[in-house]
Scaffold this motif. Structure first.
Motif, PDB file in Angstrom:
ATOM      1  N   UNK A  20     -26.846   4.274 -59.527  1.00 32.44           N
ATOM      2  CA  UNK A  20     -25.707   4.790 -60.279  1.00 32.44           C
ATOM      3  C   UNK A  20     -24.880   5.824 -59.499  1.00 32.44           C
ATOM      4  N   UNK A  21     -24.056   5.308 -58.565  1.00 33.19           N
ATOM      5  CA  UNK A  21     -23.093   6.143 -57.856  1.00 33.19           C
ATOM      6  C   UNK A  21     -21.718   5.530 -58.088  1.00 33.19           C
ATOM      7  N   UNK A  22     -20.655   6.306 -57.877  1.00 30.99           N
ATOM      8  CA  UNK A  22     -19.308   5.811 -58.140  1.00 30.99           C
ATOM      9  C   UNK A  22     -18.917   4.661 -57.224  1.00 30.99           C
ATOM     10  N   UNK A  23     -19.413   4.652 -56.051  1.00 27.29           N
ATOM     11  CA  UNK A  23     -19.084   3.569 -55.138  1.00 27.29           C
ATOM     12  C   UNK A  23     -19.850   3.751 -53.856  1.00 27.29           C
ATOM     13  N   UNK A  24     -19.967   2.697 -53.114  1.00 27.71           N
ATOM     14  CA  UNK A  24     -20.602   2.787 -51.821  1.00 27.71           C
ATOM     15  C   UNK A  24     -21.765   1.835 -51.681  1.00 27.71           C
TER      16      UNK A  24
ATOM     17  N   UNK B 236     -17.548   4.714 -36.555  1.00 31.55           N
ATOM     18  CA  UNK B 236     -18.935   5.053 -36.870  1.00 31.55           C
ATOM     19  C   UNK B 236     -19.118   6.554 -36.706  1.00 31.55           C
ATOM     20  N   UNK B 237     -19.714   7.177 -37.698  1.00 29.27           N
ATOM     21  CA  UNK B 237     -20.011   8.611 -37.642  1.00 29.27           C
ATOM     22  C   UNK B 237     -21.524   8.771 -37.728  1.00 29.27           C
ATOM     23  N   UNK B 238     -22.103   9.387 -36.720  1.00 29.93           N
ATOM     24  CA  UNK B 238     -23.540   9.638 -36.722  1.00 29.93           C
ATOM     25  C   UNK B 238     -23.790  10.976 -37.403  1.00 29.93           C
ATOM     26  N   UNK B 239     -24.591  10.942 -38.457  1.00 31.08           N
ATOM     27  CA  UNK B 239     -25.017  12.140 -39.185  1.00 31.08           C
ATOM     28  C   UNK B 239     -26.539  12.116 -39.164  1.00 31.08           C
ATOM     29  N   UNK B 240     -27.116  12.753 -38.158  1.00 29.12           N
ATOM     30  CA  UNK B 240     -28.540  12.560 -37.937  1.00 29.12           C
ATOM     31  C   UNK B 240     -29.244  13.849 -37.555  1.00 29.12           C
TER      32      UNK B 240
ATOM     33  N   UNK C 242     -23.748   8.422 -50.106  1.00 28.40           N
ATOM     34  CA  UNK C 242     -22.555   7.795 -50.654  1.00 28.40           C
ATOM     35  C   UNK C 242     -21.546   8.789 -51.231  1.00 28.40           C
ATOM     36  N   UNK C 243     -22.004   9.900 -51.729  1.00 25.72           N
ATOM     37  CA  UNK C 243     -21.093  10.893 -52.302  1.00 25.72           C
ATOM     38  C   UNK C 243     -20.060  11.353 -51.265  1.00 25.72           C
ATOM     39  N   UNK C 244     -20.509  11.557 -50.033  1.00 25.04           N
ATOM     40  CA  UNK C 244     -19.610  12.041 -48.987  1.00 25.04           C
ATOM     41  C   UNK C 244     -18.845  10.923 -48.292  1.00 25.04           C
ATOM     42  N   UNK C 245     -19.283   9.681 -48.453  1.00 25.80           N
ATOM     43  CA  UNK C 245     -18.578   8.543 -47.851  1.00 25.80           C
ATOM     44  C   UNK C 245     -17.434   8.061 -48.741  1.00 25.80           C
ATOM     45  N   UNK C 246     -17.444   8.474 -49.982  1.00 24.90           N
ATOM     46  CA  UNK C 246     -16.441   8.009 -50.948  1.00 24.90           C
ATOM     47  C   UNK C 246     -15.025   8.335 -50.474  1.00 24.90           C
ATOM     48  N   UNK C 247     -14.182   7.281 -50.453  1.00 30.34           N
ATOM     49  CA  UNK C 247     -12.792   7.457 -50.055  1.00 30.34           C
ATOM     50  C   UNK C 247     -12.583   7.512 -48.553  1.00 30.34           C
ATOM     51  N   UNK C 248     -13.611   7.263 -47.777  1.00 31.22           N
ATOM     52  CA  UNK C 248     -13.518   7.320 -46.313  1.00 31.22           C
ATOM     53  C   UNK C 248     -13.628   5.915 -45.732  1.00 31.22           C
ATOM     54  N   UNK C 249     -13.061   5.724 -44.557  1.00 33.82           N
ATOM     55  CA  UNK C 249     -13.075   4.421 -43.898  1.00 33.82           C
ATOM     56  C   UNK C 249     -14.234   4.242 -42.934  1.00 33.82           C
ATOM     57  N   UNK C 250     -14.895   5.311 -42.567  1.00 32.63           N
ATOM     58  CA  UNK C 250     -15.948   5.244 -41.556  1.00 32.63           C
ATOM     59  C   UNK C 250     -17.252   4.698 -42.143  1.00 32.63           C
ATOM     60  N   UNK C 251     -18.128   4.274 -41.233  1.00 33.34           N
ATOM     61  CA  UNK C 251     -19.498   3.909 -41.574  1.00 33.34           C
ATOM     62  C   UNK C 251     -20.369   5.043 -41.049  1.00 33.34           C
TER      63      UNK C 251
ATOM     64  N   UNK D  58     -24.456   4.150 -44.583  1.00 34.99           N
ATOM     65  CA  UNK D  58     -23.700   4.307 -45.828  1.00 34.99           C
ATOM     66  C   UNK D  58     -22.213   4.108 -45.552  1.00 34.99           C
ATOM     67  N   UNK D  59     -21.541   3.442 -46.479  1.00 40.11           N
ATOM     68  CA  UNK D  59     -20.077   3.342 -46.397  1.00 40.11           C
ATOM     69  C   UNK D  59     -19.509   3.193 -47.798  1.00 40.11           C
ATOM     70  N   UNK D  60     -18.214   3.441 -47.926  1.00 37.34           N
ATOM     71  CA  UNK D  60     -17.498   3.201 -49.165  1.00 37.34           C
ATOM     72  C   UNK D  60     -17.161   1.712 -49.168  1.00 37.34           C
TER      73      UNK D  60
END
Length: 157
Positions: free
Chosen positions: A57-61, A89-93, A103-112, A132-134
């Motif tokens: 249950x997330x808004x999108x992604x 591609x954005x590495x968040x590691x 997914x909360x932070x990917x919302x509305x973004x084009x990156x993976x 994660x992606x939108x």
């Protein structure tokens, strides 16, 4: 007014391990599509893919726990560098600091967004990733535009 139910069970405060209808061998249509599209995009029918799709249950992604088995040994830092160098591609590691894709932070973004990059301790040359992606942007409209631009830029038409 009658409420329409889209899921077979309550979605809020819950996870549903079903995306699409159940198809052959206990897999859902979305799980089978994921395997088919992976082989199609890479152009290799021998690639083995298995998945369990879960409604969250997330808004999108879209969020995926991905496991890859390579033929040869690899260096984790080289994997991170290759991923970070890829356009889009954005590495968040940095899990120790709470930095990983969500997914909360990917919302509305084009990156993976890719993180939780680590060795799979159960298979030789195995790699685990959290991606994660939108899906409304990357999985649909933005992705179609980027593919079209790539085709034009590389004189493929």
């Amino acid at each position: 007014m009658e409420t329409k139910t889209f899921f077979p069970h309550r979605i809020d405060l819950n996870l549903i391990p079903q995306a699409g209808d159940f198809a052959s061998e206990g897999y859902t249509t979305e799980e089978e599509k994921l395997a088919f599209e992976t082989r199609k995009i890479i152009g290799d029918e021998s690639i083995r893919v298995t998945a369990t799709a879960v409604r969250v249950p997330v808004y999108g992604g879209h969020s995926e726990a991905v496991n890859i088995e390579f033929e040869n040994a690899f260096d984790l830092e080289e994997v991170r560098s290759i991923l970070a160098a890829e356009p889009g591609v954005v590495v968040q590691d940095n899990p120790a600091e709470g930095i990983y894709p969500m997914p909360y932070f990917a919302r509305g973004r084009n990156e993976v967004f890719v993180g939780r990059i680590r060795r799979d301790k159960t298979i030789e040359h195995g790699l685990n990733l959290w991606i994660v992606s939108d899906n409304l942007r990357k999985g649909a409209a933005t992705n179609a535009v980027q593919i079209g631009k790539y085709i034009i830029d590389n004189d493929l038409v």
